[in-house]
Scaffold this motif. Structure first.
Motif, PDB file in Angstrom:
ATOM      1  N   GLU A  45       0.898  -1.327  -0.222  1.00  0.00           N
ATOM      2  CA  GLU A  45      -0.068  -0.350   0.443  1.00  0.00           C
ATOM      3  C   GLU A  45       0.637   1.258  -0.049  1.00  0.00           C
ATOM      4  O   GLU A  45       0.539   2.306   0.225  1.00  0.00           O
ATOM      5  CB  GLU A  45      -1.058   0.319   1.702  1.00  0.00           C
ATOM      6  N   THR A  46       2.150   1.046   0.021  1.00  0.00           N
ATOM      7  CA  THR A  46       2.929   2.126   0.208  1.00  0.00           C
ATOM      8  C   THR A  46       3.590   1.959  -1.419  1.00  0.00           C
ATOM      9  O   THR A  46       3.288   1.700  -2.356  1.00  0.00           O
ATOM     10  CB  THR A  46       4.273   2.618   1.121  1.00  0.00           C
ATOM     11  N   SER A  52       4.144   0.850  -7.743  1.00  0.00           N
ATOM     12  CA  SER A  52       5.257   1.889  -8.288  1.00  0.00           C
ATOM     13  C   SER A  52       6.241   2.039  -8.805  1.00  0.00           C
ATOM     14  O   SER A  52       5.868   2.658  -9.806  1.00  0.00           O
ATOM     15  CB  SER A  52       4.682   2.356  -6.649  1.00  0.00           C
ATOM     16  N   ASN A 110      -0.539   6.508  -6.655  1.00  0.00           N
ATOM     17  CA  ASN A 110       0.689   6.499  -5.622  1.00  0.00           C
ATOM     18  C   ASN A 110       0.258   8.222  -5.128  1.00  0.00           C
ATOM     19  O   ASN A 110       1.055   8.075  -4.019  1.00  0.00           O
ATOM     20  CB  ASN A 110       1.173   7.264  -7.232  1.00  0.00           C
ATOM     21  N   ARG A 113      -0.132   6.350  -2.137  1.00  0.00           N
ATOM     22  CA  ARG A 113       0.615   5.375  -1.190  1.00  0.00           C
ATOM     23  C   ARG A 113       1.541   6.671  -0.964  1.00  0.00           C
ATOM     24  O   ARG A 113       2.749   6.508  -0.015  1.00  0.00           O
ATOM     25  CB  ARG A 113       1.365   4.648  -2.949  1.00  0.00           C
TER      26      ARG A 113
END
Length: 298
Positions: A45-46, A52, A110, A113
């Motif tokens: 989730e980051t 990402s 993002n 995130r």
């Protein structure tokens, strides 16, 4: 495996801490305090996930390259690097201008995130620099007020600290998120709650005016914020709302670690002074001891 375990290898964490991060995990501490249905944020989730940036993908052995994780989170603690990443995900930078493998596209996902990564950073610093037994980010607890999660929770030798961070345009903040912060503090009953204000715009008076919105807000049914004290500590500035609630201004000094140290140190000093004052108010004889006050003989 707790989320912070992704950083255990290749960091300066001691071998002792590598074992205790899981052993003294935040979820178990909350269970011990009677809470239910607890989950924590995941690394996916980051920004530290392959969606990402492919640099965070699994290798041929289905294992994460921890060096990339550590390299990124260490650099992310620097305000300039953090701001550059923020501008990337907001579409304010031309990513092709950077000769760096930490490149992220602009997207709503993002942006979320990025916020989660700031929360993860606080948890990481609590363990690495402040030697917390464990820490976690994005913690969800059954029946938490407003259905929200807790940005960061850290276990300091069974002292539970709650950290929250707000960023963006200071002019867009009303009383609602401030009330939610106090509601979460009342629900969790931690040893201390610290709110970081990480705004890129606004001046000193606007920060003061934002914090003043806490005035007279309730903290549960028995107390309210009736006094706010601005405190300076070198280049750092924070506001004491109560003996267990602080608001930290990151506007001028964006070094999260130095502000984190200053805030935690303040609570320890406050509690030390508070214990001293309590000692003077209580007669040991009232607790069943045989006590005699010494007096200087003439």
């Amino acid at each position: 495996m707790t989320t912070l375990s992704y950083f255990n290898q290749g960091t300066k964490l001691s071998k002792r801490q590598i074992n205790i991060v899981d052993f003294f995990n935040v979820k178990d501490l909350l269970f011990q305090r009677g809470f239910e249905d607890i989950t924590e944020g995941t690394i996916e989730e980051t920004l530290l996930n392959a969606t990402s940036n492919p640099i965070f993908k699994l290798d041929d052995n289905n294992v994460h390259n921890r060096t990339n994780f550590v390299d990124f989170i260490e650099r992310f603690s620097d305000k300039n690097f953090r701001l550059r990443i923020r501008n990337m995900v907001l579409g304010k930078n031309d990513n092709t201008a950077f000769e760096d493998h930490f490149i992220f596209s602009s997207s709503t996902e993002n942006e979320k995130r990025y916020s989660n990564t700031v929360e993860l950073l606080i948890a990481y610093l609590c363990i690495k620099e402040l030697k917390a037994l464990s820490a976690s980010y994005g913690v969800k607890i059954k029946n938490a007020p407003d259905g929200s999660d807790f940005d960061c929770l850290a276990n300091f030798q069974n002292s539970l600290f709650h950290f929250e961070i707000k960023s963006g345009n200071i002019k867009n903040i009303d009383e609602a998120p401030l009330k939610n912060f106090l509601n979460r503090h009342n629900f969790l009953s931690p040893n201390a709650s610290i709110l970081f204000l990480d705004y890129q715009s606004g001046n000193k008076s606007e920060i003061d005016n934002l914090v003043l919105k806490f005035k007279n807000l309730p903290v549960g049914p028995l107390r309210k914020i009736d006094k706010i004290i601005k405190i300076t500590d070198g280049q750092r500035k924070f506001y004491a709302l109560d003996g267990d609630i602080l608001v930290v201004d990151l506007h001028n000094n964006g070094d999260i670690l130095s502000n984190l140290r200053s805030a935690v140190q303040y609570f320890h000093r406050y509690n030390s002074f508070s214990s001293t004052m309590t000692y003077h108010l209580i007669n040991p004889a009232d607790m069943g001891y045989i006590a005699t006050e010494l007096e200087q003989t003439k």
